[in-house]
Design a protein around this motif. Sequence first.
Motif, mmCIF file in Angstrom:
data_model
loop_
_atom_site.group_PDB
_atom_site.id
_atom_site.type_symbol
_atom_site.label_atom_id
_atom_site.label_comp_id
_atom_site.label_asym_id
_atom_site.label_seq_id
_atom_site.Cartn_x
_atom_site.Cartn_y
_atom_site.Cartn_z
ATOM 1 N N GLY A 152 0.482 -1.094 0.519
ATOM 2 C CA GLY A 152 -0.053 -0.201 0.271
ATOM 3 C C GLY A 152 1.251 1.093 0.039
ATOM 4 N N SER A 153 2.131 1.202 1.133
ATOM 5 C CA SER A 153 2.417 2.815 0.637
ATOM 6 C C SER A 153 3.180 2.797 -0.559
ATOM 7 C CB SER A 153 3.990 1.966 2.103
ATOM 8 O OG SER A 153 3.103 2.713 2.816
ATOM 9 N N ALA A 184 4.812 15.093 -0.040
ATOM 10 C CA ALA A 184 5.119 15.559 1.377
ATOM 11 C C ALA A 184 3.926 14.933 2.338
ATOM 12 C CB ALA A 184 5.563 17.318 1.765
ATOM 13 N N ALA A 185 2.870 15.185 1.922
ATOM 14 C CA ALA A 185 1.515 14.919 2.869
ATOM 15 C C ALA A 185 1.360 13.601 2.529
ATOM 16 C CB ALA A 185 0.501 15.549 2.112
ATOM 17 N N VAL A 186 1.862 13.280 1.760
ATOM 18 C CA VAL A 186 1.175 11.883 1.679
ATOM 19 C C VAL A 186 2.601 10.907 1.948
ATOM 20 C CG1 VAL A 186 1.999 9.003 -0.064
ATOM 21 C CG2 VAL A 186 0.507 11.617 -0.678
ATOM 22 N N VAL A 240 4.826 6.678 6.296
ATOM 23 C CA VAL A 240 5.779 7.107 7.768
ATOM 24 C C VAL A 240 4.749 6.978 8.899
ATOM 25 C CG1 VAL A 240 7.519 8.095 9.672
ATOM 26 C CG2 VAL A 240 7.879 8.657 5.872
ATOM 27 N N LYS A 241 3.846 7.700 8.417
ATOM 28 C CA LYS A 241 3.009 6.483 10.338
ATOM 29 C C LYS A 241 2.532 5.732 9.954
ATOM 30 C CE LYS A 241 1.464 11.680 11.168
ATOM 31 N NZ LYS A 241 0.125 12.566 11.079
ATOM 32 N N ALA A 242 2.211 5.167 8.728
ATOM 33 C CA ALA A 242 1.965 4.063 8.569
ATOM 34 C C ALA A 242 2.827 2.839 9.078
ATOM 35 C CB ALA A 242 0.961 3.541 7.432
ATOM 36 N N ASP A 243 4.170 3.064 8.652
ATOM 37 C CA ASP A 243 5.079 2.470 8.485
ATOM 38 C C ASP A 243 5.535 2.145 9.590
ATOM 39 O OD1 ASP A 243 5.286 1.350 5.846
ATOM 40 O OD2 ASP A 243 7.399 2.956 5.548
ATOM 41 N N ARG A 244 4.863 3.019 10.817
ATOM 42 C CA ARG A 244 5.463 3.420 12.517
ATOM 43 C C ARG A 244 4.675 2.312 12.976
ATOM 44 N NH1 ARG A 244 5.270 8.334 13.675
ATOM 45 N NH2 ARG A 244 7.341 8.855 12.936
#
Length: 74
Positions: free
Chosen positions: A24-25, A42-44, A49-53
């Motif tokens: 998905g990322s 930048a927004a995506v 990064v949040k999804a990975d974390r």
Amino acid sequence: MTGYLMLKWLHILSSVLLVGTGFGSAFYLYFILRTRNVQAIAAVSRYVVKADRWFTAPAVVMQPLTGFAMISIA
């Protein structure tokens, strides 16, 4: 439910989460990078990064833990 079966389910769910979040990322980043819109990239990227974390990192940790635990039980 036995301990082995519970570990097996956790292992399978974490692998699905790991692969799904990864694809998905990659999908979203690939298509947003083609736009060459710096604000959108930048927004995506922040969301990726949040999804990975939140999703990928815990799944990466769970994979070897559950795998080694199943090996030790078997």
